[in-house]
Write a protein that holds these residues in place. Structure first.
Motif, PDB file in Angstrom:
ATOM      1  N   ILE A  28      97.624  37.212  29.693  1.00 30.44           N
ATOM      2  CA  ILE A  28      98.972  37.422  29.159  1.00 30.44           C
ATOM      3  C   ILE A  28     100.051  37.325  30.232  1.00 30.44           C
ATOM      4  O   ILE A  28     101.092  36.699  30.017  1.00 30.44           O
ATOM      5  N   ILE A  29      99.836  37.907  31.388  1.00 34.82           N
ATOM      6  CA  ILE A  29     100.898  37.993  32.394  1.00 34.82           C
ATOM      7  C   ILE A  29     100.867  36.834  33.384  1.00 34.82           C
ATOM      8  O   ILE A  29     101.908  36.303  33.762  1.00 34.82           O
ATOM      9  N   LEU A  30      99.681  36.409  33.795  1.00 34.80           N
ATOM     10  CA  LEU A  30      99.563  35.389  34.837  1.00 34.80           C
ATOM     11  C   LEU A  30     100.223  34.049  34.501  1.00 34.80           C
ATOM     12  O   LEU A  30     100.778  33.413  35.397  1.00 34.80           O
ATOM     13  N   PRO A  31     100.224  33.590  33.254  1.00 33.62           N
ATOM     14  CA  PRO A  31     100.915  32.313  32.976  1.00 33.62           C
ATOM     15  C   PRO A  31     102.414  32.337  33.271  1.00 33.62           C
ATOM     16  O   PRO A  31     103.021  31.294  33.478  1.00 33.62           O
ATOM     17  N   PHE A  32     103.015  33.509  33.314  1.00 30.61           N
ATOM     18  CA  PHE A  32     104.440  33.615  33.580  1.00 30.61           C
ATOM     19  C   PHE A  32     104.762  33.778  35.066  1.00 30.61           C
ATOM     20  O   PHE A  32     105.923  33.861  35.439  1.00 30.61           O
ATOM     21  N   VAL A  33     103.737  33.837  35.915  1.00 33.37           N
ATOM     22  CA  VAL A  33     103.923  33.956  37.359  1.00 33.37           C
ATOM     23  C   VAL A  33     103.885  32.560  37.961  1.00 33.37           C
ATOM     24  O   VAL A  33     103.099  31.708  37.523  1.00 33.37           O
ATOM     25  N   ASP A  34     104.719  32.317  38.950  1.00 32.59           N
ATOM     26  CA  ASP A  34     104.747  31.004  39.603  1.00 32.59           C
ATOM     27  C   ASP A  34     103.361  30.626  40.111  1.00 32.59           C
ATOM     28  O   ASP A  34     102.614  31.467  40.609  1.00 32.59           O
ATOM     29  N   SER A  35     103.032  29.345  40.007  1.00 32.96           N
ATOM     30  CA  SER A  35     101.691  28.891  40.382  1.00 32.96           C
ATOM     31  C   SER A  35     101.431  28.958  41.879  1.00 32.96           C
ATOM     32  O   SER A  35     100.278  28.957  42.295  1.00 32.96           O
ATOM     33  N   ASP A  36     102.464  29.027  42.707  1.00 31.36           N
ATOM     34  CA  ASP A  36     102.248  29.126  44.148  1.00 31.36           C
ATOM     35  C   ASP A  36     102.249  30.574  44.642  1.00 31.36           C
ATOM     36  O   ASP A  36     102.159  30.819  45.841  1.00 31.36           O
TER      37      ASP A  36
END
Length: 80
Positions: A28-36
């Motif tokens: 739920i949360i990780l997709p909204f965090v920048d990939s780098d």
């Protein structure tokens, strides 16, 4: 014996809660965090978010089927 049962129950609850928290954060949360961002190195790729539960469910279903089949064969031998 009661203390050991409570300790095992507490340990299982702690493991379940940590797995639920990890998976929830991952999906739920990780997709909204920048990939780098550095937090991504602690998680598997998003494809595994679906594959892991599906594999666990299939393994559980197979285990239940084999268990029920084994019990049915064992009870059939006792009747004969």
């Amino acid at each position: 014996m009661e203390l050991a049962d409570r300790a095992v129950g507490f340990l299982l609850s702690l493991i379940s809660l940590s797995m639920f928290t990890y998976y929830t954060f991952w999906v739920i949360i990780l997709p909204f965090v920048d990939s780098d961002h550095f937090i991504h190195k602690y998680f598997l790729p998003q494809e595994f978010a679906i594959l892991v539960p599906v594999f666990a469910g299939v393994a559980l279903l197979c285990f239940l089927c084999f268990s029920i089949g084994f019990v049915m064969l064992k009870s059939k031998k006792k009747k004969a």
